[in-house]
Design a protein around this motif. Structure first.
Motif, PDB file in Angstrom:
ATOM      1  N   SER A 120      12.782  28.956  -3.575  1.00 44.81           N
ATOM      2  CA  SER A 120      11.491  28.050  -3.085  1.00 44.81           C
ATOM      3  C   SER A 120      11.261  28.053  -1.672  1.00 44.81           C
ATOM      4  N   TYR A 121      10.059  27.777  -1.543  1.00 49.87           N
ATOM      5  CA  TYR A 121       9.651  27.795  -0.192  1.00 49.87           C
ATOM      6  C   TYR A 121       8.804  26.644   0.253  1.00 49.87           C
ATOM      7  N   GLY A 122       8.511  25.999   1.536  1.00 47.02           N
ATOM      8  CA  GLY A 122       7.811  24.894   1.938  1.00 47.02           C
ATOM      9  C   GLY A 122       6.636  25.198   2.743  1.00 47.02           C
ATOM     10  N   THR A 123       5.657  24.741   2.504  1.00 47.79           N
ATOM     11  CA  THR A 123       4.443  24.855   3.425  1.00 47.79           C
ATOM     12  C   THR A 123       3.710  23.258   3.898  1.00 47.79           C
ATOM     13  N   ALA A 124       2.612  23.340   4.636  1.00 48.52           N
ATOM     14  CA  ALA A 124       2.090  22.233   4.807  1.00 48.52           C
ATOM     15  C   ALA A 124       1.146  21.627   3.842  1.00 48.52           C
ATOM     16  N   GLY A 125       1.228  22.369   2.709  1.00 48.18           N
ATOM     17  CA  GLY A 125       0.540  21.914   1.285  1.00 48.18           C
ATOM     18  C   GLY A 125      -0.211  22.822   0.502  1.00 48.18           C
ATOM     19  N   ILE A 126      -0.809  22.374  -0.429  1.00 45.00           N
ATOM     20  CA  ILE A 126      -1.401  23.260  -1.585  1.00 45.00           C
ATOM     21  C   ILE A 126      -2.809  23.779  -0.846  1.00 45.00           C
ATOM     22  N   GLY A 127      -2.975  24.929  -0.921  1.00 45.11           N
ATOM     23  CA  GLY A 127      -4.498  25.225  -0.200  1.00 45.11           C
ATOM     24  C   GLY A 127      -4.285  25.632   1.033  1.00 45.11           C
ATOM     25  N   SER A 128      -3.313  25.440   1.776  1.00 44.59           N
ATOM     26  CA  SER A 128      -3.237  25.665   3.226  1.00 44.59           C
ATOM     27  C   SER A 128      -3.111  27.138   3.404  1.00 44.59           C
ATOM     28  N   THR A 129      -3.436  27.589   4.451  1.00 44.63           N
ATOM     29  CA  THR A 129      -3.360  29.269   4.673  1.00 44.63           C
ATOM     30  C   THR A 129      -1.707  29.515   4.519  1.00 44.63           C
ATOM     31  N   HIS A 130      -0.894  28.536   4.894  1.00 40.18           N
ATOM     32  CA  HIS A 130       0.845  28.905   4.756  1.00 40.18           C
ATOM     33  C   HIS A 130       0.788  29.094   3.347  1.00 40.18           C
ATOM     34  N   HIS A 131       0.298  28.313   2.385  1.00 44.69           N
ATOM     35  CA  HIS A 131       0.615  28.425   0.932  1.00 44.69           C
ATOM     36  C   HIS A 131       0.122  29.768   0.424  1.00 44.69           C
ATOM     37  N   LEU A 132      -1.171  30.173   0.984  1.00 43.38           N
ATOM     38  CA  LEU A 132      -1.539  31.540   0.349  1.00 43.38           C
ATOM     39  C   LEU A 132      -1.044  32.532   0.840  1.00 43.38           C
ATOM     40  N   ALA A 133      -0.132  32.505   2.302  1.00 42.03           N
ATOM     41  CA  ALA A 133       0.345  33.470   2.618  1.00 42.03           C
ATOM     42  C   ALA A 133       1.601  33.723   1.757  1.00 42.03           C
ATOM     43  N   GLY A 134       2.251  32.651   1.515  1.00 44.83           N
ATOM     44  CA  GLY A 134       3.234  32.810   0.532  1.00 44.83           C
ATOM     45  C   GLY A 134       3.210  33.286  -0.766  1.00 44.83           C
ATOM     46  N   GLU A 135       1.938  33.039  -1.373  1.00 47.02           N
ATOM     47  CA  GLU A 135       1.436  33.608  -2.539  1.00 47.02           C
ATOM     48  C   GLU A 135       1.117  35.109  -2.567  1.00 47.02           C
ATOM     49  N   LEU A 136       0.641  35.329  -1.510  1.00 47.84           N
ATOM     50  CA  LEU A 136       0.377  36.942  -1.208  1.00 47.84           C
ATOM     51  C   LEU A 136       1.613  37.584  -0.953  1.00 47.84           C
ATOM     52  N   LEU A 137       2.768  36.899  -0.417  1.00 44.52           N
ATOM     53  CA  LEU A 137       3.982  37.717  -0.284  1.00 44.52           C
ATOM     54  C   LEU A 137       4.678  37.871  -1.565  1.00 44.52           C
ATOM     55  N   VAL A 138       4.399  36.889  -2.566  1.00 44.10           N
ATOM     56  CA  VAL A 138       5.012  36.845  -4.037  1.00 44.10           C
ATOM     57  C   VAL A 138       4.327  38.203  -4.568  1.00 44.10           C
ATOM     58  N   VAL A 196      -9.245  36.766  -4.115  1.00 41.25           N
ATOM     59  CA  VAL A 196      -8.274  37.560  -4.743  1.00 41.25           C
ATOM     60  C   VAL A 196      -6.904  36.829  -4.926  1.00 41.25           C
ATOM     61  N   VAL A 197      -6.477  36.525  -3.816  1.00 41.24           N
ATOM     62  CA  VAL A 197      -5.012  35.976  -3.739  1.00 41.24           C
ATOM     63  C   VAL A 197      -5.153  34.783  -5.004  1.00 41.24           C
ATOM     64  N   VAL A 198      -6.142  33.876  -4.672  1.00 34.11           N
ATOM     65  CA  VAL A 198      -6.120  32.584  -5.435  1.00 34.11           C
ATOM     66  C   VAL A 198      -6.240  32.856  -6.904  1.00 34.11           C
ATOM     67  N   ASN A 199      -7.181  33.817  -7.444  1.00 33.78           N
ATOM     68  CA  ASN A 199      -7.258  34.210  -8.750  1.00 33.78           C
ATOM     69  C   ASN A 199      -6.313  34.849  -9.328  1.00 33.78           C
ATOM     70  N   GLU A 200      -5.547  35.901  -8.445  1.00 33.69           N
ATOM     71  CA  GLU A 200      -4.293  36.476  -9.122  1.00 33.69           C
ATOM     72  C   GLU A 200      -3.132  35.447  -9.067  1.00 33.69           C
ATOM     73  N   ALA A 201      -3.129  34.684  -8.200  1.00 35.07           N
ATOM     74  CA  ALA A 201      -1.919  33.796  -8.282  1.00 35.07           C
ATOM     75  C   ALA A 201      -2.173  32.638  -9.247  1.00 35.07           C
ATOM     76  N   GLN A 202      -3.373  32.490  -9.799  1.00 38.41           N
ATOM     77  CA  GLN A 202      -3.843  31.428 -10.714  1.00 38.41           C
ATOM     78  C   GLN A 202      -3.640  30.282 -10.206  1.00 38.41           C
ATOM     79  N   ILE A 203      -4.043  30.081  -8.861  1.00 40.30           N
ATOM     80  CA  ILE A 203      -3.822  28.906  -8.256  1.00 40.30           C
ATOM     81  C   ILE A 203      -5.417  27.938  -8.927  1.00 40.30           C
ATOM     82  N   PRO A 204      -5.029  26.761  -9.202  1.00 40.18           N
ATOM     83  CA  PRO A 204      -5.933  25.996  -9.800  1.00 40.18           C
ATOM     84  C   PRO A 204      -7.125  25.481  -8.678  1.00 40.18           C
ATOM     85  N   LYS A 205      -8.089  25.831  -9.010  1.00 46.62           N
ATOM     86  CA  LYS A 205      -9.307  25.580  -8.198  1.00 46.62           C
ATOM     87  C   LYS A 205      -9.485  23.905  -7.913  1.00 46.62           C
ATOM     88  N   GLN A 206      -9.544  23.545  -6.687  1.00 48.33           N
ATOM     89  CA  GLN A 206      -9.801  22.372  -6.381  1.00 48.33           C
ATOM     90  C   GLN A 206     -11.073  21.538  -6.433  1.00 48.33           C
TER      91      GLN A 206
END
Length: 322
Positions: A153-171, A312-322
């Protein structure tokens, strides 16, 4: 070389501008700069440091206002609705493009509703573990996260933050199994790491450096395309088994769409002059950034590219749209 070339290009662009708008009386009153995050944070500091110098060039003060909430989108929306007269500007960050990728019902268009003025600074994120972590490097962490049946697991400043998407891109790029744990801001994620709630976090340098210097945390990677100047010994993510990985956040100035070129031009000139001041460059470096101006066209192309990348990252990671 890249920084010097970009800055030189920006200065060449700036020097070619006549002060046509100023000859017509712009500006003749204070200029508001809205930013969407907490007072005293990265965006607020950047806006105040650069705005103070721009005010000297243009002869009017730059008044920075925080309009917090919804990941910075409230400030963006306010500027998109503002009169395009050069008196209401946006200090946009990397989150501006992330929000465009993540939010379905924004009241504005990420690119079309703004006139880009210039980029100001670029900065990487850090991947950070506790000082006593068994992970000596990102390569160690990825090996553990790829092991059969494991998940890190990893922590970030919140859902939808650049940090979060940086993690999803890493995955996505590493094939590792990781679980995102969102917190309410960088300070909360740092606290979670120190208390052992998560084995690592992704955070901007400003959030992590105090504890790194105090020996409580260790950085094991930087997300930038090249090593960070303040920690040249720290390898990039790409150097540790994820070739092509890069996440660099940014800050820059925008105006409402329809702002005349004769107003955008002197604002760009003022940014470039501000970024040449040693005290401005030093302050941006102190908060983890690299001063780098641009033409309006270069900034527009960069925002378009970032929006495409994060969509692309949001779609491929299937992050729910806000």
């Amino acid at each position: 070389m890249r920084r010097r070339d970009a800055l030189a290009a920006g200065l060449g662009f700036a020097c070619s501008f006549p002060f046509t708008a100023r000859a017509q009386g712009y500006p003749d009153k204070p200029i508001r700069v809205l930013q969407g995050f907490a007072a005293g944070g990265n965006a607020d500091t950047i806006a105040r440091v650069v705005g103070a110098e721009m005010g000297k060039t243009l002869g009017q003060p730059f008044v920075v206002e925080a309009q917090t909430g919804a990941g910075g989108t409230l400030a963006s929306a306010a500027v998109a609705r503002a009169k395009p007269d050069g008196y209401t500007l946006l200090l946009a960050t990397g989150g501006h493009a992330v929000a465009g990728a993540l939010y379905n019902k924004l009241s504005y268009q990420t690119v079309a509703d703004f006139e880009c003025i210039s980029t100001i600074t670029f900065f990487p994120f850090l991947i950070v573990v506790k000082a006593d972590s068994p992970y000596a490097s990102l390569a160690d962490l990825l090996k553990a996260a790829r092991a059969p049946g494991s998940q890190v697991s990893y922590g970030t400043a919140g859902i939808g933050s650049t940090h979060h998407l940086a993690g999803e891109l890493l995955v996505k790029m590493s094939g590792a199994r990781m679980l995102h744990v969102p917190y309410r801001g960088d300070a909360a994620s740092v606290t979670a790491l120190l208390s052992g709630e998560v084995p690592f976090i992704i955070a901007p340098p400003t959030a992590a450096m105090g504890n790194i210097k105090a020996g409580k945390m260790r950085a094991i990677a930087t997300t930038g395309a090249r090593r960070w100047g303040q920690m040249p010994e720290l390898p990039t993510v790409a150097e540790q088994g994820v070739p092509g990985y890069e996440v660099t956040s940014w800050a820059g100035l925008m105006a409402p769409a329809g702002t005349p070129r004769a107003i955008v031009e002197p604002l760009n000139v003022a940014v470039q002059k501000a970024l040449q001041q040693p005290q401005v460059r030093t302050r941006l470096e102190d908060i983890g950034g690299e001063a780098r101006g641009s033409t309006p066209e270069e900034m527009t192309a960069m925002v378009q590219s970032e929006l495409k990348k994060w969509t692309v990252v949001v779609n491929e990671a299937q992050i729910p749209k806000q």
